[in-house]
Design a protein around this motif. Structure first.
Motif, PDB file in Angstrom:
ATOM      1  N   ALA A 138       0.832  -1.201   0.000  1.00 30.63           N
ATOM      2  CA  ALA A 138       0.000   0.000   0.000  1.00 30.63           C
ATOM      3  C   ALA A 138       0.870   1.257   0.000  1.00 30.63           C
ATOM      4  CB  ALA A 138      -0.927  -0.003   1.221  1.00 30.63           C
ATOM      5  N   GLU A 139       1.952   1.230   0.743  1.00 32.63           N
ATOM      6  CA  GLU A 139       2.871   2.374   0.796  1.00 32.63           C
ATOM      7  C   GLU A 139       3.523   2.625  -0.566  1.00 32.63           C
ATOM      8  OE1 GLU A 139       7.036   3.151   3.035  1.00 32.63           O
ATOM      9  OE2 GLU A 139       5.377   2.443   4.296  1.00 32.63           O
ATOM     10  N   ARG A 140       3.937   1.545  -1.226  1.00 35.57           N
ATOM     11  CA  ARG A 140       4.548   1.669  -2.544  1.00 35.57           C
ATOM     12  C   ARG A 140       3.539   2.211  -3.568  1.00 35.57           C
ATOM     13  NH1 ARG A 140       7.664  -3.358  -3.460  1.00 35.57           N
ATOM     14  NH2 ARG A 140       5.602  -4.217  -3.262  1.00 35.57           N
ATOM     15  N   GLN A 141       2.293   1.737  -3.487  1.00 31.79           N
ATOM     16  CA  GLN A 141       1.243   2.214  -4.400  1.00 31.79           C
ATOM     17  C   GLN A 141       0.959   3.697  -4.159  1.00 31.79           C
ATOM     18  OE1 GLN A 141      -0.165   0.562  -6.861  1.00 31.79           O
ATOM     19  NE2 GLN A 141      -1.522   2.229  -7.439  1.00 31.79           N
ATOM     20  N   ALA A 142       0.915   4.125  -2.903  1.00 31.13           N
ATOM     21  CA  ALA A 142       0.665   5.535  -2.586  1.00 31.13           C
ATOM     22  C   ALA A 142       1.800   6.410  -3.113  1.00 31.13           C
ATOM     23  CB  ALA A 142       0.508   5.717  -1.080  1.00 31.13           C
ATOM     24  N   ASN A 143       3.038   5.957  -2.951  1.00 33.41           N
ATOM     25  CA  ASN A 143       4.182   6.722  -3.472  1.00 33.41           C
ATOM     26  C   ASN A 143       4.125   6.827  -4.988  1.00 33.41           C
ATOM     27  OD1 ASN A 143       5.227   7.170  -0.943  1.00 33.41           O
ATOM     28  ND2 ASN A 143       6.622   5.434  -1.016  1.00 33.41           N
ATOM     29  N   ARG A 144       3.740   5.746  -5.655  1.00 36.01           N
ATOM     30  CA  ARG A 144       3.640   5.752  -7.110  1.00 36.01           C
ATOM     31  C   ARG A 144       2.576   6.751  -7.576  1.00 36.01           C
ATOM     32  NH1 ARG A 144       2.307   0.482  -8.213  1.00 36.01           N
ATOM     33  NH2 ARG A 144       4.472  -0.101  -7.843  1.00 36.01           N
ATOM     34  N   GLU A 145       1.418   6.730  -6.913  1.00 36.59           N
ATOM     35  CA  GLU A 145       0.341   7.672  -7.280  1.00 36.59           C
ATOM     36  C   GLU A 145       0.768   9.115  -7.026  1.00 36.59           C
ATOM     37  OE1 GLU A 145      -3.035   6.372  -5.069  1.00 36.59           O
ATOM     38  OE2 GLU A 145      -3.364   4.616  -6.373  1.00 36.59           O
ATOM     39  N   GLN A 146       1.484   9.352  -5.947  1.00 40.09           N
ATOM     40  CA  GLN A 146       1.961  10.687  -5.633  1.00 40.09           C
ATOM     41  C   GLN A 146       2.943  11.180  -6.694  1.00 40.09           C
ATOM     42  OE1 GLN A 146       4.079  10.880  -1.937  1.00 40.09           O
ATOM     43  NE2 GLN A 146       3.785  13.089  -1.725  1.00 40.09           N
ATOM     44  N   GLU A 147       3.866  10.320  -7.119  1.00 40.49           N
ATOM     45  CA  GLU A 147       4.825  10.685  -8.168  1.00 40.49           C
ATOM     46  C   GLU A 147       4.112  10.988  -9.480  1.00 40.49           C
ATOM     47  OE1 GLU A 147       8.175  11.121  -8.272  1.00 40.49           O
ATOM     48  OE2 GLU A 147       8.148  10.999  -6.082  1.00 40.49           O
ATOM     49  N   GLN A 148       3.098  10.194  -9.813  1.00 38.65           N
ATOM     50  CA  GLN A 148       2.347  10.424 -11.046  1.00 38.65           C
ATOM     51  C   GLN A 148       1.614  11.761 -10.996  1.00 38.65           C
ATOM     52  OE1 GLN A 148      -0.087   6.941 -11.387  1.00 38.65           O
ATOM     53  NE2 GLN A 148       1.568   5.700 -12.289  1.00 38.65           N
ATOM     54  N   ALA A 149       1.053  12.098  -9.830  1.00 37.74           N
ATOM     55  CA  ALA A 149       0.352  13.370  -9.683  1.00 37.74           C
ATOM     56  C   ALA A 149       1.324  14.538  -9.849  1.00 37.74           C
ATOM     57  CB  ALA A 149      -0.334  13.434  -8.321  1.00 37.74           C
ATOM     58  N   VAL A 150       2.517  14.421  -9.298  1.00 40.32           N
ATOM     59  CA  VAL A 150       3.524  15.470  -9.426  1.00 40.32           C
ATOM     60  C   VAL A 150       3.926  15.628 -10.891  1.00 40.32           C
ATOM     61  CG1 VAL A 150       5.927  16.043  -8.883  1.00 40.32           C
ATOM     62  CG2 VAL A 150       4.394  15.286  -7.072  1.00 40.32           C
ATOM     63  N   GLN A 151       4.112  14.519 -11.595  1.00 42.97           N
ATOM     64  CA  GLN A 151       4.497  14.588 -13.016  1.00 42.97           C
ATOM     65  C   GLN A 151       3.388  15.209 -13.859  1.00 42.97           C
ATOM     66  OE1 GLN A 151       7.420  13.937 -14.424  1.00 42.97           O
ATOM     67  NE2 GLN A 151       8.206  13.525 -12.372  1.00 42.97           N
ATOM     68  N   ARG A 152       2.136  14.852 -13.566  1.00 43.10           N
ATOM     69  CA  ARG A 152       1.022  15.480 -14.299  1.00 43.10           C
ATOM     70  C   ARG A 152       0.982  16.976 -14.027  1.00 43.10           C
ATOM     71  NH1 ARG A 152      -1.887  10.796 -12.737  1.00 43.10           N
ATOM     72  NH2 ARG A 152      -2.790  11.932 -10.999  1.00 43.10           N
ATOM     73  N   ARG A 153       1.219  17.355 -12.811  1.00 43.35           N
ATOM     74  CA  ARG A 153       1.194  18.775 -12.425  1.00 43.35           C
ATOM     75  C   ARG A 153       2.307  19.545 -13.138  1.00 43.35           C
ATOM     76  NH1 ARG A 153      -2.213  21.620  -8.702  1.00 43.35           N
ATOM     77  NH2 ARG A 153      -1.059  23.442  -8.088  1.00 43.35           N
ATOM     78  N   LEU A 154       3.506  18.934 -13.236  1.00 43.02           N
ATOM     79  CA  LEU A 154       4.625  19.574 -13.893  1.00 43.02           C
ATOM     80  C   LEU A 154       4.369  19.741 -15.391  1.00 43.02           C
ATOM     81  CD1 LEU A 154       7.693  17.879 -12.171  1.00 43.02           C
ATOM     82  CD2 LEU A 154       6.962  20.243 -11.937  1.00 43.02           C
ATOM     83  N   LYS A 155       3.642  18.803 -15.991  1.00 41.97           N
ATOM     84  CA  LYS A 155       3.343  18.899 -17.410  1.00 41.97           C
ATOM     85  C   LYS A 155       2.201  19.859 -17.711  1.00 41.97           C
ATOM     86  CE  LYS A 155       5.032  14.359 -18.706  1.00 41.97           C
ATOM     87  NZ  LYS A 155       4.695  13.059 -19.253  1.00 41.97           N
TER      88      LYS A 155
END
Length: 159
Positions: A138-155
Protein backbone atom coordinates in the motif's frame (compact mmCIF):
# COMPACT_ATOMS: atom_id res chain seq x y z
CA UNK A 1 44.31 -7.79 -14.22
CA UNK A 2 40.68 -8.76 -14.90
CA UNK A 3 39.48 -8.70 -18.47
CA UNK A 4 35.99 -7.50 -17.54
CA UNK A 5 35.14 -4.24 -15.83
CA UNK A 6 31.98 -3.27 -14.01
CA UNK A 7 29.11 -5.36 -12.73
CA UNK A 8 26.91 -7.84 -14.64
CA UNK A 9 23.85 -9.08 -12.74
CA UNK A 10 23.06 -12.76 -13.31
CA UNK A 11 20.11 -13.27 -10.92
CA UNK A 12 18.11 -11.28 -8.39
CA UNK A 13 15.86 -12.44 -5.58
CA UNK A 14 13.06 -9.87 -5.73
CA UNK A 15 10.77 -12.00 -3.60
CA UNK A 16 13.24 -11.79 -0.70
CA UNK A 17 12.69 -8.05 -0.35
CA UNK A 18 8.94 -8.71 -0.33
CA UNK A 19 9.04 -11.53 2.22
CA UNK A 20 11.74 -10.18 4.57
CA UNK A 21 12.93 -7.02 6.30
CA UNK A 22 16.55 -6.76 5.13
CA UNK A 23 18.61 -5.27 7.97
CA UNK A 24 22.21 -5.65 6.75
CA UNK A 25 23.95 -6.81 3.57
CA UNK A 26 27.35 -8.25 2.71
CA UNK A 27 29.14 -8.99 -0.54
CA UNK A 28 30.75 -12.41 -0.63
CA UNK A 29 32.79 -14.33 -3.16
CA UNK A 30 31.74 -17.80 -4.26
CA UNK A 31 33.78 -20.99 -4.54
CA UNK A 32 32.65 -22.43 -7.88
CA UNK A 33 33.75 -25.13 -10.32
CA UNK A 34 34.40 -24.36 -14.00
CA UNK A 35 31.06 -25.49 -15.41
CA UNK A 36 29.20 -23.40 -12.81
CA UNK A 37 31.05 -20.28 -13.95
CA UNK A 38 30.24 -21.01 -17.59
CA UNK A 39 26.58 -21.56 -16.75
CA UNK A 40 26.49 -18.28 -14.79
CA UNK A 41 28.14 -16.39 -17.65
CA UNK A 42 25.30 -17.65 -19.84
CA UNK A 43 22.96 -15.88 -17.38
CA UNK A 44 21.34 -18.97 -15.91
CA UNK A 45 20.71 -19.11 -12.16
CA UNK A 46 17.87 -18.96 -9.64
CA UNK A 47 18.06 -17.64 -6.09
CA UNK A 48 14.42 -18.48 -5.35
CA UNK A 49 14.84 -21.12 -2.62
CA UNK A 50 18.34 -20.09 -1.56
CA UNK A 51 19.59 -19.43 1.94
CA UNK A 52 22.93 -19.27 3.71
CA UNK A 53 24.02 -20.80 6.98
CA UNK A 54 27.05 -20.62 9.24
CA UNK A 55 28.67 -23.98 9.95
CA UNK A 56 31.93 -24.27 11.90
CA UNK A 57 32.90 -20.60 11.30
CA UNK A 58 32.27 -20.93 7.54
CA UNK A 59 29.32 -19.55 5.57
CA UNK A 60 27.65 -21.91 3.07
CA UNK A 61 25.12 -21.04 0.37
CA UNK A 62 22.42 -23.67 -0.11
CA UNK A 63 19.39 -24.12 -2.33
CA UNK A 64 20.68 -21.87 -5.13
CA UNK A 65 20.01 -23.45 -8.52
CA UNK A 66 22.79 -23.10 -11.10
CA UNK A 67 21.76 -25.45 -13.94
CA UNK A 68 24.23 -27.80 -15.55
CA UNK A 69 26.30 -26.37 -18.37
CA UNK A 70 24.81 -27.59 -21.66
CA UNK A 71 28.17 -28.30 -23.33
CA UNK A 72 29.52 -29.91 -20.15
CA UNK A 73 30.64 -33.52 -20.03
CA UNK A 74 30.92 -35.95 -17.15
CA UNK A 75 32.68 -33.14 -15.24
CA UNK A 76 29.41 -31.21 -14.86
CA UNK A 77 28.37 -30.01 -11.41
CA UNK A 78 25.29 -30.80 -9.30
CA UNK A 79 22.69 -28.06 -9.77
CA UNK A 80 21.83 -27.47 -6.08
CA UNK A 81 25.04 -28.29 -4.25
CA UNK A 82 26.39 -26.44 -1.18
CA UNK A 83 28.73 -23.60 -2.14
CA UNK A 84 31.20 -21.96 0.21
CA UNK A 85 31.05 -18.17 0.58
CA UNK A 86 34.25 -16.18 0.96
CA UNK A 87 34.04 -13.61 3.77
CA UNK A 88 36.45 -12.09 6.29
CA UNK A 89 36.71 -13.72 9.68
CA UNK A 90 35.36 -10.56 11.34
CA UNK A 91 32.35 -10.50 9.00
CA UNK A 92 31.61 -14.16 9.72
CA UNK A 93 31.82 -13.52 13.47
CA UNK A 94 29.44 -10.57 13.14
CA UNK A 95 27.01 -12.67 11.10
CA UNK A 96 27.19 -15.51 13.64
CA UNK A 97 26.33 -13.15 16.50
CA UNK A 98 23.34 -11.75 14.63
CA UNK A 99 22.07 -15.13 13.39
CA UNK A 100 21.83 -16.46 16.93
CA UNK A 101 19.02 -13.96 17.57
CA UNK A 102 15.63 -15.57 17.07
CA UNK A 103 13.96 -14.99 13.72
CA UNK A 104 17.01 -13.98 11.65
CA UNK A 105 18.21 -15.74 8.52
CA UNK A 106 20.71 -15.16 5.72
CA UNK A 107 19.12 -14.72 2.29
CA UNK A 108 20.89 -14.30 -1.08
CA UNK A 109 19.67 -11.09 -2.71
CA UNK A 110 21.71 -10.87 -5.89
CA UNK A 111 24.20 -12.96 -7.87
CA UNK A 112 26.53 -11.06 -10.17
CA UNK A 113 29.97 -10.76 -11.74
CA UNK A 114 32.10 -7.89 -10.46
CA UNK A 115 35.29 -7.28 -12.45
CA UNK A 116 35.10 -10.85 -13.76
CA UNK A 117 34.61 -12.55 -10.39
CA UNK A 118 31.38 -14.19 -9.22
CA UNK A 119 29.89 -12.47 -6.17
CA UNK A 120 26.71 -12.88 -4.16
CA UNK A 121 25.02 -10.25 -2.03
CA UNK A 122 23.59 -11.81 1.12
CA UNK A 123 21.30 -10.05 3.53
CA UNK A 124 20.47 -10.50 7.19
CA UNK A 125 16.71 -10.83 7.11
CA UNK A 126 13.77 -11.08 9.50
CA UNK A 127 10.52 -12.50 8.12
CA UNK A 128 7.58 -10.19 7.47
CA UNK A 129 4.08 -10.92 8.65
CA UNK A 130 1.18 -10.81 6.18
CA UNK A 131 0.04 -7.40 7.41
CA UNK A 132 3.59 -6.02 6.95
CA UNK A 133 3.52 -7.17 3.32
CA UNK A 134 0.13 -5.50 2.74
CA UNK A 135 1.37 -2.31 4.40
CA UNK A 136 4.51 -2.13 2.23
CA UNK A 137 2.46 -2.75 -0.94
CA UNK A 138 0.00 0.00 0.00
CA UNK A 139 2.87 2.37 0.80
CA UNK A 140 4.55 1.67 -2.54
CA UNK A 141 1.24 2.21 -4.40
CA UNK A 142 0.67 5.54 -2.59
CA UNK A 143 4.18 6.72 -3.47
CA UNK A 144 3.64 5.75 -7.11
CA UNK A 145 0.34 7.67 -7.28
CA UNK A 146 1.96 10.69 -5.63
CA UNK A 147 4.82 10.69 -8.17
CA UNK A 148 2.35 10.42 -11.05
CA UNK A 149 0.35 13.37 -9.68
CA UNK A 150 3.52 15.47 -9.43
CA UNK A 151 4.50 14.59 -13.02
CA UNK A 152 1.02 15.48 -14.30
CA UNK A 153 1.19 18.78 -12.42
CA UNK A 154 4.63 19.57 -13.89
CA UNK A 155 3.34 18.90 -17.41
CA UNK A 156 0.48 21.35 -16.87
CA UNK A 157 -2.37 18.86 -16.76
CA UNK A 158 -5.18 19.73 -14.36
CA UNK A 159 -7.21 17.02 -12.68
Amino acid sequence: MPKEKGQKVVAQNRKARHDYHIEDTWEAGLVLVGTEVKSLRAGRASLQDGFAEVDDHEVWLQGVHIPEYTQGTWTNHAARRKRKLLLNRTEIAKIERKITDKGYTLVPLQLYFKDGRAKVEIGLARGKKAYDKRHSLAERQANREQEQAVQRRLKGHTD
